[in-house]
Design a protein around this motif. Structure first.
Motif, short mmCIF file in Angstrom:
data_model
loop_
_atom_site.label_atom_id
_atom_site.label_comp_id
_atom_site.label_asym_id
_atom_site.label_seq_id
_atom_site.Cartn_x
_atom_site.Cartn_y
_atom_site.Cartn_z
N GLN A 88 -6.05 1.96 -2.16
CA GLN A 88 -5.60 3.11 -1.38
C GLN A 88 -4.09 2.97 -1.18
O GLN A 88 -3.62 2.01 -0.61
N VAL A 89 -3.36 3.92 -1.70
CA VAL A 89 -1.90 3.85 -1.68
C VAL A 89 -1.35 5.19 -1.21
O VAL A 89 -1.84 6.24 -1.60
N THR A 90 -0.34 5.14 -0.36
CA THR A 90 0.41 6.34 -0.01
C THR A 90 1.58 6.44 -0.98
O THR A 90 2.32 5.48 -1.16
N GLN B 197 1.00 10.96 -14.43
CA GLN B 197 -0.30 10.29 -14.45
C GLN B 197 -0.14 8.79 -14.59
O GLN B 197 -0.81 8.01 -13.91
N ASN B 198 0.76 8.37 -15.44
CA ASN B 198 0.99 6.95 -15.65
C ASN B 198 1.57 6.29 -14.39
O ASN B 198 1.14 5.21 -13.99
N LEU B 199 2.52 6.97 -13.75
CA LEU B 199 3.11 6.42 -12.53
C LEU B 199 2.08 6.34 -11.40
O LEU B 199 2.07 5.37 -10.63
N LEU B 200 1.22 7.36 -11.30
CA LEU B 200 0.18 7.33 -10.27
C LEU B 200 -0.78 6.17 -10.49
O LEU B 200 -1.20 5.51 -9.55
N GLN B 201 -1.09 5.91 -11.74
CA GLN B 201 -1.96 4.78 -12.04
C GLN B 201 -1.25 3.46 -11.71
O GLN B 201 -1.85 2.56 -11.15
N MET B 202 0.03 3.38 -12.04
CA MET B 202 0.79 2.17 -11.70
C MET B 202 0.81 1.97 -10.18
O MET B 202 0.65 0.86 -9.69
N ALA B 203 0.98 3.05 -9.45
CA ALA B 203 1.05 2.96 -7.99
C ALA B 203 -0.28 2.52 -7.40
O ALA B 203 -0.32 1.71 -6.48
N SER B 204 -1.38 3.02 -7.95
CA SER B 204 -2.68 2.72 -7.35
C SER B 204 -3.26 1.39 -7.78
O SER B 204 -4.08 0.81 -7.08
N ASP C 294 0.81 -1.22 0.00
CA ASP C 294 0.00 0.00 0.00
C ASP C 294 0.85 1.27 0.00
O ASP C 294 0.37 2.35 0.31
N GLU C 295 2.11 1.13 -0.38
CA GLU C 295 3.00 2.29 -0.47
C GLU C 295 3.71 2.28 -1.82
O GLU C 295 4.02 1.23 -2.35
N ALA C 296 3.95 3.49 -2.31
CA ALA C 296 4.73 3.62 -3.54
C ALA C 296 5.63 4.83 -3.39
O ALA C 296 5.29 5.79 -2.69
N LYS D 214 18.04 17.55 3.97
CA LYS D 214 19.06 18.59 3.78
C LYS D 214 20.19 18.09 2.88
O LYS D 214 20.65 16.95 3.00
N LYS D 215 20.62 18.94 1.98
CA LYS D 215 21.76 18.69 1.09
C LYS D 215 21.67 17.32 0.39
O LYS D 215 22.65 16.60 0.27
N TYR D 216 20.51 16.99 -0.08
CA TYR D 216 20.24 15.69 -0.70
C TYR D 216 20.82 15.60 -2.11
O TYR D 216 21.29 14.55 -2.52
N TYR D 217 20.76 16.68 -2.86
CA TYR D 217 21.23 16.68 -4.24
C TYR D 217 22.64 17.25 -4.32
O TYR D 217 22.85 18.43 -4.04
N HIS D 218 23.58 16.41 -4.69
CA HIS D 218 24.99 16.81 -4.87
C HIS D 218 25.55 17.49 -3.62
O HIS D 218 26.42 18.35 -3.70
N ASN D 219 25.00 17.11 -2.48
CA ASN D 219 25.45 17.65 -1.18
C ASN D 219 25.31 19.17 -1.10
O ASN D 219 26.03 19.83 -0.36
N THR D 220 24.38 19.74 -1.87
CA THR D 220 24.13 21.18 -1.81
C THR D 220 22.65 21.49 -1.64
O THR D 220 22.24 22.04 -0.64
N ASP D 221 21.82 21.12 -2.63
CA ASP D 221 20.40 21.43 -2.58
C ASP D 221 19.65 20.43 -1.71
O ASP D 221 19.93 19.23 -1.75
N SER D 222 18.66 20.93 -1.01
CA SER D 222 17.81 20.06 -0.21
C SER D 222 16.69 19.49 -1.05
O SER D 222 16.31 20.03 -2.09
N ALA D 223 16.14 18.37 -0.59
CA ALA D 223 15.00 17.74 -1.23
C ALA D 223 13.78 17.95 -0.36
O ALA D 223 13.85 17.79 0.87
N LEU D 224 12.68 18.30 -0.98
CA LEU D 224 11.41 18.36 -0.29
C LEU D 224 10.77 16.99 -0.42
O LEU D 224 10.75 16.40 -1.50
N ILE D 225 10.26 16.47 0.68
CA ILE D 225 9.55 15.20 0.68
C ILE D 225 8.07 15.53 0.52
O ILE D 225 7.52 16.32 1.30
N MET D 226 7.45 14.95 -0.50
CA MET D 226 6.05 15.22 -0.77
C MET D 226 5.29 13.89 -0.76
O MET D 226 5.83 12.84 -1.11
N THR D 227 4.02 13.96 -0.35
CA THR D 227 3.22 12.75 -0.29
C THR D 227 1.77 13.05 -0.67
O THR D 227 1.31 14.17 -0.59
N ILE D 228 1.12 12.01 -1.08
CA ILE D 228 -0.32 12.07 -1.36
C ILE D 228 -0.93 10.77 -0.86
O ILE D 228 -0.30 9.73 -0.88
#
Length: 158
Positions: free
Chosen positions: A114-116, A89-96, A65-67, A144-158
């Motif tokens: 139902q998938v997170t 859209q295609n990935l969301l359909q694959m996930a669900s 139930d997670e993707a 923090k510093k996720y990309y090339h040890n400089t830019d941070s990554a935002l974690i997003m979920t639905i």
């Protein structure tokens, strides 16, 4: 958007774009990383093609139930034309559904589950952040510093 098709990404697709991967697509995922993903039975990757030309690709990891969307990449010269939306859209359909979705009509007879769904996105990639928000993703954290040890990554979920 004629002559577009989704296919399961193969090593042959990766070989086709390997020489120009960083220049034409993205520099975060290199050839060896993507090859490992394609050989991993828990990873599921698709390519968007127009005739024999690879426009973009994306991948997910799915577990009951997670993707987790690992990446969505569109060729640099073809960005801002709706291709990332189609891949998402295609990935969301694959996930669900738990199955490969290969066209805009979906898979007949598959019932959504139902998938997170989570993903990471570069804090400076406003186009991608806005795309994910359009689909209902919300920011829930930061790496923090996720990309090339400089830019941070935002974690997003639905």
């Amino acid at each position: 958007m004629k002559n577009l098709k989704f296919n399961k990404m193969t090593l042959e697709h990766l070989e086709k774009i390997s020489e120009n991967l960083a220049k034409d697509f993205d520099d975060f995922w290199n050839y060896l990383t993507l090859k490992g993903e394609l050989l991993n039975e828990n990873s599921h990757y698709i390519v968007l093609e127009k005739e024999e030309d690879i426009i973009g690709f994306g991948g997910i990891w799915r577990n009951i139930d997670e993707a987790h969307i690992t990446n969505i990449v569109v060729r640099k010269d073809l960005r801002k034309q709706g291709y990332a939306t189609m891949i998402l859209q295609n990935l969301l359909q694959m996930a669900s559904t738990g199955c490969m979705a290969l066209d805009e009509y979906g898979l007949h007879g598959m019932q959504p589950q139902q998938v997170t769904i989570t993903l990471e996105v570069n804090e400076h990639n406003l186009a991608a952040i806005n795309l994910y928000k359009k689909f209902g993703f919300q920011i829930v954290g930061e790496r923090k510093k996720y990309y090339h040890n400089t830019d941070s990554a935002l974690i997003m979920t639905i």
